[in-house]
Structure formats: structure tokens, C-alpha cells
Scaffold this motif. Structure first.
Motif, PDB file in Angstrom:
ATOM      1  N   GLU A 279       0.824  -1.212   0.000  1.00 18.39           N
ATOM      2  CA  GLU A 279       0.000   0.000   0.000  1.00 18.39           C
ATOM      3  C   GLU A 279       0.857   1.260   0.000  1.00 18.39           C
ATOM      4  O   GLU A 279       0.520   2.241  -0.669  1.00 18.39           O
ATOM      5  N   LYS A 280       1.960   1.237   0.733  1.00 13.12           N
ATOM      6  CA  LYS A 280       2.875   2.392   0.722  1.00 13.12           C
ATOM      7  C   LYS A 280       3.383   2.660  -0.683  1.00 13.12           C
ATOM      8  O   LYS A 280       3.404   3.807  -1.156  1.00 13.12           O
ATOM      9  N   ALA A 281       3.796   1.591  -1.375  1.00  6.11           N
ATOM     10  CA  ALA A 281       4.319   1.747  -2.729  1.00  6.11           C
ATOM     11  C   ALA A 281       3.232   2.247  -3.678  1.00  6.11           C
ATOM     12  O   ALA A 281       3.480   3.115  -4.535  1.00  6.11           O
ATOM     13  N   ALA A 282       2.009   1.712  -3.528  1.00  8.91           N
ATOM     14  CA  ALA A 282       0.911   2.120  -4.407  1.00  8.91           C
ATOM     15  C   ALA A 282       0.539   3.583  -4.188  1.00  8.91           C
ATOM     16  O   ALA A 282       0.300   4.323  -5.154  1.00  8.91           O
ATOM     17  N   LEU A 283       0.488   4.009  -2.929  1.00 11.75           N
ATOM     18  CA  LEU A 283       0.198   5.409  -2.629  1.00 11.75           C
ATOM     19  C   LEU A 283       1.277   6.324  -3.176  1.00 11.75           C
ATOM     20  O   LEU A 283       0.991   7.390  -3.745  1.00 11.75           O
ATOM     21  N   GLN A 284       2.518   5.937  -2.996  1.00  9.91           N
ATOM     22  CA  GLN A 284       3.626   6.752  -3.490  1.00  9.91           C
ATOM     23  C   GLN A 284       3.545   6.911  -5.004  1.00  9.91           C
ATOM     24  O   GLN A 284       3.792   8.000  -5.533  1.00  9.91           O
ATOM     25  N   GLN A 285       3.209   5.833  -5.699  1.00 10.91           N
ATOM     26  CA  GLN A 285       3.090   5.912  -7.151  1.00 10.91           C
ATOM     27  C   GLN A 285       1.910   6.786  -7.564  1.00 10.91           C
ATOM     28  O   GLN A 285       2.038   7.648  -8.440  1.00 10.91           O
ATOM     29  N   ARG A 286       0.758   6.562  -6.943  1.00  4.98           N
ATOM     30  CA  ARG A 286      -0.455   7.286  -7.327  1.00  4.98           C
ATOM     31  C   ARG A 286      -0.364   8.778  -7.019  1.00  4.98           C
ATOM     32  O   ARG A 286      -0.914   9.604  -7.759  1.00  4.98           O
ATOM     33  N   LEU A 287       0.339   9.133  -5.944  1.00  2.46           N
ATOM     34  CA  LEU A 287       0.403  10.530  -5.502  1.00  2.46           C
ATOM     35  C   LEU A 287       1.780  11.145  -5.735  1.00  2.46           C
ATOM     36  O   LEU A 287       2.160  12.114  -5.072  1.00  2.46           O
ATOM     37  N   ALA A 288       2.510  10.612  -6.701  1.00  2.00           N
ATOM     38  CA  ALA A 288       3.906  11.001  -6.898  1.00  2.00           C
ATOM     39  C   ALA A 288       4.084  12.481  -7.192  1.00  2.00           C
ATOM     40  O   ALA A 288       5.094  13.081  -6.806  1.00  2.00           O
ATOM     41  N   THR A 289       3.140  13.108  -7.880  1.00  2.00           N
ATOM     42  CA  THR A 289       3.295  14.516  -8.234  1.00  2.00           C
ATOM     43  C   THR A 289       2.595  15.451  -7.252  1.00  2.00           C
ATOM     44  O   THR A 289       2.579  16.667  -7.476  1.00  2.00           O
ATOM     45  N   SER A 290       2.020  14.928  -6.189  1.00  2.00           N
ATOM     46  CA  SER A 290       1.308  15.781  -5.233  1.00  2.00           C
ATOM     47  C   SER A 290       2.266  16.769  -4.582  1.00  2.00           C
ATOM     48  O   SER A 290       3.416  16.451  -4.280  1.00  2.00           O
ATOM     49  N   VAL A 291       1.757  17.964  -4.367  1.00  2.00           N
ATOM     50  CA  VAL A 291       2.542  19.054  -3.790  1.00  2.00           C
ATOM     51  C   VAL A 291       2.000  19.342  -2.397  1.00  2.00           C
ATOM     52  O   VAL A 291       0.840  19.738  -2.245  1.00  2.00           O
TER      53      VAL A 291
END
Length: 341
Positions: A279-291
Motif C-alpha cells: 500500500e505504501k508503494a501504491a500510494l507513493q506511485q499514485r500521488l507522486a506529483t502531489s505538492v
């Protein structure tokens, strides 16, 4: 990358509002907050205010998107209001032509029609909406052509055809929205403006923008490409406060990953302790461009994102539990991008 690097004050900034229903709140509360945010966004110099079509989502109040657009447009004066987007395969093109013809007749020069080809929901709900087996949006180009024809009084000849009234003859700016390459290429070929969903599909952002620009053909709508990118932004007075506020957005995405969509939850400390490594990896990928961060952090991250994308406009999505904190986040973005002194 071009030699002339754009600065934040060179481009437009807009608002993408999913009308979040917070835990313990109601759709009525959400829609009141939507109008309040729109009024502030107008005052702070944002260019447009878009609402999105989602269905069977306990945490989103904008399912009747055209109705909410009318609500926001009636409560504001100058800001453009539109859809980010209408999921065209869910609807008859004639109905959308009539709805947006009505909106443009009521609010001339202020309405945008952003179109997507995804269902905006799960398959069961998509079947309830569509009543036909069009799950993949394969006929989206044909639906788009039909919709555009309703606005063009010269598209039909003779007496035996259906007319969109209101709609026919009105200038309604059409955008294509996407999270992959399909709509990027189609928008380029048709010479339409394109908005990419970087806020949930960051890994495809640069390839899609490149595809759009390489395929662009000048049209009556545009003589050169115009690309807008969606971005999650959570801004606060300190980095620490912003990171805490952002856990609401992170939990929302986590619940979607777990196939348990719900209302927007309040922030939590130590969110990582609740996550598996997957889940950590999936969140990091999905929200990679979040500011996420303070004013200075947000300014620097927005500029780096602009350097990479060379976007003509950014549309900001801020999923924040507390309404006043959400207002403050948009105010900070307005300040650091030169919209608000």
C-alpha cells in the motif's frame, strides 16, 4: 524542454473541486462549501472552477455535475465554470448539448465543457447509468462528433434531423480530459485543448503531453496546443501542518485501493503505521506529483512541475477535511503564483 522557461505567474491556475463529503458531513454541507470556495477562488484570481462527474461515491457530491455547475455559476460573477469532466459515454450527446446549451444561455462566456470517456464509477453503476454495453468508451470519438454537431448549425441539412435547443449555434469551449494517451492523441488531432489527470495518473503525464503536442493540428478552436495539468496540492502555514492535512487525501486513495470508498476522513498522525508495504508503494506511485507543504515548499515544487511539463495552465485539487484549511490552501497557492498580493 524549451529555452524560454515559464514562471508560475506566466500561466493560469484553476480549481478542480470534487465537492468532498467529509466524514460526519452531508452532501448539502459539501455543496455549500463548494460555492463558498468558488467565491473565494474568483476573488483570488483563479481562472476557472471545474466540477467532476462521479457516481456511487459516498465522498463526492457532484454526481449531477451540470446542476452543480449552474449552482456555482449563479453564485459567482466572472470565474469560468465547467466540467472536469462530464463522462460522455454515460449520457446521450443530445442531453449534454441541451444541458450545456442551457448553461451557456444562462451564463454566456463563462462555461467550459470538459469531456472524459471513463465511466467515473464502478462497472455495476456504469451499467445502471448507461443501460447499454459501452463499458470501454470505444465509441467516444463518434459520441464526441455527434455532440459537436449539435452545436454547429451547418452540420445538418434538410428538415429530418434533431436539433439541440438551447445549444445549436452557441460557442461552447470543449476540452478533452484524459489519464492516458487515447484522449491526448484525439485532442491533438481535433485541435482541442487537453487536460491531463496528473493528480491520479502521474506516471503518464509527460508521455501524454508529448503525444498531444506531436499530434496537434490547428483548428477553429485553437491555433496551437493548450495543455492543462491536474495536480493535488495541500498547502498550509508550515510543512508539518500541510503533511498532516494531506493524510485525509492519502486515506481517501487508500480506501479506493482497498475497494472501500467512503467519506473524506479527518487527518491522522502516523498514517504509515496503518499501511502494508504494498500500500505504501501504491500510494507513493499514485500521488507522486502531489505538492504538500508551506508556501515556499509549494512554490518550489510547482515551479519544478511546470519546468517538466511546460503546461499552459494548472488545475488544483485539494482534498482537505477542514473547510477553512482548504480555503487557506487555495489562498496560499494564489499568493505564491502571483494571483493574490
Amino acid at each position: 524542454m524549451s529555452a524560454n522557461i515559464k514562471q508560475l505567474y506566466d500561466i493560469q491556475f484553476s480549481v478542480l473541486d470534487l465537492s468532498p463529503i467529509i466524514a460526519g458531513g452531508t452532501a448539502a454541507d459539501s455543496l455549500q462549501n463548494t460555492l463558498d470556495l468558488a467565491r473565494h477562488a474568483e476573488k483570488w484570481g483563479y481562472n476557472r472552477y471545474w466540477l467532476a462527474e462521479h457516481h456511487n461515491m459516498p465522498g463526492i457530491a457532484s454526481s449531477a455535475t451540470s446542476v452543480v455547475i449552474g449552482h456555482v455559476a449563479a453564485g459567482t460573477s466572472t470565474i469560468r465554470v465547467g466540467s472536469g469532466g462530464i463522462m460522455l459515454p454515460n449520457h446521450s450527446p443530445l442531453v449534454i448539448a441541451e444541458q450545456f446549451g442551457t448553461l451557456v444561455s444562462l451564463f454566456p462566456g463563462r462555461i467550459d465543457l470538459g469531456l472524459g470517456r471513463a465511466p467515473g464509477t464502478d462497472q455495476l453503476t456504469a451499467r445502471a447509468l448507461r443501460k447499454e454495453n459501452r463499458m470501454g468508451g470505444e465509441d467516444f470519438p463518434e459520441q464526441l462528433a455527434e455532440l459537436r454537431a449539435y452545436f454547429d448549425p451547418e452540420a445538418f441539412s434538410g428538415d429530418n434531423y434533431v436539433r439541440a435547443i438551447p445549444g445549436e449555434g452557441l460557442n461552447i469551449p470543449i476540452w478533452l480530459l484524459g489519464s492516458s494517451g487515447f484522449s491526448a492523441q484525439l485532442a491533438g488531432q481535433l485541435g482541442l485543448p487537453f487536460s491531463f489527470a496528473s493528480h491520479f495518473s502521474p506516471e503518464y503525464t509527460l508521455p501524454a503531453l508529448d503525444l498531444y503536442r506531436r499530434n496537434f493540428r490547428p483548428s477553429s478552436a485553437l491555433d496551437k496546443p493548450y495543455a492543462m495539468v491536474g495536480l493535488n496540492v495541500v498547502a498550509a502555514d508550515t510543512d508539518e501542518e500541510a503533511q498532516l492535512l494531506a493524510t485525509s487525501m492519502q486515506q481517501m486513495f487508500l480506501n479506493l485501493l482497498r475497494n472501500k470508498p467512503g467519506q473524506l476522513p479527518p487527518p491522522v498522525e502516523n498514517l504509515e503505521s496503518f499501511l502494508t508495504e504494498h500500500e505504501k508503494a501504491a500510494l507513493q506511485q499514485r500521488l507522486a506529483t502531489s505538492v504538500v507543504g508551506s508556501a515556499e515548499t509549494v512554490r518550489n515544487k510547482l515551479q519544478r512541475f511546470l519546468d517538466r511539463t511546460e503546461a499552459d495552465e494548472m488545475i488544483i485539487n485539494s482534498q482537505i477535511f477542514d473547510h477553512n484549511a482548504r480555503l487557506r490552501s487555495y489562498e496560499i497557492v494564489a499568493e505564491v503564483t502571483g494571483r493574490k498580493a
